[in-house]
Motif scaffolding. Structure first.
Motif, PDB file in Angstrom:
ATOM      1  N   VAL A  60      49.646  51.398  42.083  1.00 32.36           N
ATOM      2  CA  VAL A  60      48.802  50.201  42.177  1.00 32.36           C
ATOM      3  C   VAL A  60      47.369  50.580  42.522  1.00 32.36           C
ATOM      4  O   VAL A  60      46.415  50.091  41.891  1.00 32.36           O
ATOM      5  CB  VAL A  60      49.378  49.228  43.233  1.00 32.36           C
ATOM      6  CG1 VAL A  60      48.340  48.180  43.620  1.00 32.36           C
ATOM      7  CG2 VAL A  60      50.623  48.550  42.690  1.00 32.36           C
ATOM      8  N   ILE A  61      47.174  51.447  43.523  1.00 26.95           N
ATOM      9  CA  ILE A  61      45.803  51.750  43.938  1.00 26.95           C
ATOM     10  C   ILE A  61      45.093  52.624  42.910  1.00 26.95           C
ATOM     11  O   ILE A  61      43.863  52.560  42.793  1.00 26.95           O
ATOM     12  CB  ILE A  61      45.749  52.389  45.344  1.00 26.95           C
ATOM     13  CG1 ILE A  61      46.398  53.771  45.370  1.00 26.95           C
ATOM     14  CG2 ILE A  61      46.400  51.493  46.367  1.00 26.95           C
ATOM     15  CD1 ILE A  61      46.200  54.494  46.689  1.00 26.95           C
ATOM     16  N   VAL A  62      45.827  53.418  42.151  1.00 25.41           N
ATOM     17  CA  VAL A  62      45.208  54.189  41.074  1.00 25.41           C
ATOM     18  C   VAL A  62      44.738  53.249  39.967  1.00 25.41           C
ATOM     19  O   VAL A  62      43.637  53.393  39.422  1.00 25.41           O
ATOM     20  CB  VAL A  62      46.188  55.241  40.532  1.00 25.41           C
ATOM     21  CG1 VAL A  62      45.665  55.860  39.240  1.00 25.41           C
ATOM     22  CG2 VAL A  62      46.421  56.334  41.565  1.00 25.41           C
ATOM     23  N   ILE A  63      45.566  52.265  39.622  1.00 23.95           N
ATOM     24  CA  ILE A  63      45.180  51.297  38.586  1.00 23.95           C
ATOM     25  C   ILE A  63      44.018  50.430  39.057  1.00 23.95           C
ATOM     26  O   ILE A  63      43.055  50.199  38.317  1.00 23.95           O
ATOM     27  CB  ILE A  63      46.384  50.413  38.216  1.00 23.95           C
ATOM     28  CG1 ILE A  63      47.440  51.238  37.466  1.00 23.95           C
ATOM     29  CG2 ILE A  63      45.949  49.223  37.357  1.00 23.95           C
ATOM     30  CD1 ILE A  63      48.712  50.473  37.169  1.00 23.95           C
ATOM     31  N   GLY A  64      44.090  49.946  40.294  1.00 27.24           N
ATOM     32  CA  GLY A  64      43.074  49.017  40.781  1.00 27.24           C
ATOM     33  C   GLY A  64      41.776  49.677  41.161  1.00 27.24           C
ATOM     34  O   GLY A  64      40.709  49.058  41.070  1.00 27.24           O
ATOM     35  N   GLY A  65      41.810  50.937  41.588  1.00 24.05           N
ATOM     36  CA  GLY A  65      40.614  51.621  42.059  1.00 24.05           C
ATOM     37  C   GLY A  65      40.708  51.876  43.556  1.00 24.05           C
ATOM     38  O   GLY A  65      40.924  50.939  44.333  1.00 24.05           O
ATOM     39  N   ILE A  66      40.539  53.114  43.956  1.00 24.15           N
ATOM     40  CA  ILE A  66      40.715  53.500  45.357  1.00 24.15           C
ATOM     41  C   ILE A  66      39.650  52.838  46.222  1.00 24.15           C
ATOM     42  O   ILE A  66      38.455  52.893  45.922  1.00 24.15           O
ATOM     43  CB  ILE A  66      40.657  55.025  45.485  1.00 24.15           C
ATOM     44  CG1 ILE A  66      41.852  55.657  44.763  1.00 24.15           C
ATOM     45  CG2 ILE A  66      40.650  55.451  46.948  1.00 24.15           C
ATOM     46  CD1 ILE A  66      41.805  57.166  44.686  1.00 24.15           C
ATOM     47  N   GLY A  67      40.085  52.184  47.299  1.00 26.87           N
ATOM     48  CA  GLY A  67      39.178  51.541  48.226  1.00 26.87           C
ATOM     49  C   GLY A  67      38.878  50.091  47.921  1.00 26.87           C
ATOM     50  O   GLY A  67      38.164  49.439  48.678  1.00 26.87           O
ATOM     51  N   MET A 111      49.510  52.708  33.703  1.00 26.77           N
ATOM     52  CA  MET A 111      48.563  53.501  34.491  1.00 26.77           C
ATOM     53  C   MET A 111      47.795  54.470  33.602  1.00 26.77           C
ATOM     54  O   MET A 111      46.577  54.622  33.738  1.00 26.77           O
ATOM     55  CB  MET A 111      49.309  54.261  35.593  1.00 26.77           C
ATOM     56  CG  MET A 111      48.410  55.110  36.471  1.00 26.77           C
ATOM     57  SD  MET A 111      49.275  55.897  37.852  1.00 26.77           S
ATOM     58  CE  MET A 111      50.319  57.058  36.957  1.00 26.77           C
ATOM     59  N   ALA A 112      48.496  55.116  32.668  1.00 26.64           N
ATOM     60  CA  ALA A 112      47.835  56.067  31.774  1.00 26.64           C
ATOM     61  C   ALA A 112      46.796  55.377  30.895  1.00 26.64           C
ATOM     62  O   ALA A 112      45.695  55.904  30.687  1.00 26.64           O
ATOM     63  CB  ALA A 112      48.885  56.771  30.909  1.00 26.64           C
TER      64      ALA A 112
END
Length: 297
Positions: free
Chosen positions: A222-229, A281-282
């Motif tokens: 989820v955080i990789v897809i959404g953007g870290i932070g 995600m990819a």
């Protein structure tokens, strides 16, 4: 699709704290899923003691937040200056330790955590469409908590500090942001969100040792897809993952049954549904390598 939204909102509660910890502290905390497990166990315990589901949830949220802040103050604070490999190894060790402590306290058998009696049945949300009242409550709770978190991040001084830290931690510290108390508070908030997710997913899934590891993988996706932070990215990514995963498990076996035997369709469908999440995600990373809503833009 409603199940997907419900699952996505619970994933958001896990991913929101994880993405802020990763984005602001540059800290990879694999033990985040263990706080979810602790929240579920504490909820089952307090509900059994008090006999009131909502009071049990409240006590579990407070208890898990205190445990999270204690972990940050005593152990995790020593890892901020270490490299990511050291953080991964140390927090993986925490997973093993917490699992064994939980097994010592509560035993190896899963705990029973039931939905509140008033929410155990279905409710008619549209003519001819009945849906679980408890799952509908989970959607409502998830939306309320998400709204509260957005207000905290976007409309308070603490939220301003969090956003500044996610954008540029060194500059925020140089400008006088109280980093150490902020980190402790952030861990407490993240642990509380984990406890809410554990409390409401416990009656649907299972309250058992090791329940945090599998869902932690989805939280990282989820955080990789959404953007870290990014809290907004965590919400969008969680809803995408929840809907894709649930819809895939529901519809892929039906589609495969049109071209294959029922046995093959029932076995192959869930496996392909699991692959869909990582395919999503990819695709996102191919077009947006920093995620959909990266904090550092």
């Amino acid at each position: 699709m409603l199940n997907g939204v419900q699952f996505g909102l619970m994933l958001f509660l896990l991913a929101a704290g994880l993405t802020l910890v990763f984005g602001i502290m540059d800290m990879i905390n694999l033990a985040h899923g263990s706080l979810y497990m602790i929240g579920a166990y504490l909820t089952a315990t307090f509900v059994g003691i008090t006999g009131v589901f909502w009071l049990g949830v409240l006590l579990a949220v407070v208890g898990t937040a205190l445990i999270g802040m204690l972990l940050e103050f005593s152990i995790l604070r020593q890892l901020y200056r270490r490299d990511h490999l050291s953080q991964v190894l140390a927090t993986f060790a925490l997973i093993l330790i917490i699992n064994e402590v939980v097994r010592i306290i509560w035993g190896s058998q899963p705990l029973l955590l039931s939905a509140p009696e008033g929410l155990s049945g279905p409710i008619e949300i549209l003519p001819g469409l009945n849906y679980s009242a408890f799952r509908l409550t989970i959607i409502g709770v998830g939306l309320v908590v998400a709204m509260g978190l957005f207000l905290l991040v976007n409309n308070t001084r603490v939220g301003m500090w969090l956003r500044a830290g996610a954008s540029n931690r060194e500059m925020a510290q140089a400008m006088g942001v109280p980093i150490k108390p902020l980190f402790t508070l952030l861990f407490g908030v993240g642990a509380a969100l984990c406890a809410i997710a554990g409390a409401f997913l416990g009656p649907i899934l299972a309250v058992q040792v090791g329940m945090g590891e599998s869902i932690l993988i989805l939280a990282f996706v989820v955080i990789v897809i959404g953007g870290i932070g990014s809290v907004k990215g965590a919400l969008v990514g969680a809803l995408l993952v929840g809907i894709v995963d649930t819809a895939g498990r529901a519809f892929l076996p039906l589609l495969l049954s049109q071209v294959a035997s029922p046995e093959v369709a029932s076995n192959l469908g869930p496996a392909l549904a699991s692959i869909l999440i990582y395919l999503l995600m990819a695709v996102v990373l191919f077009f947006k390598p920093q995620g959909l809503f990266p904090a550092r833009t």
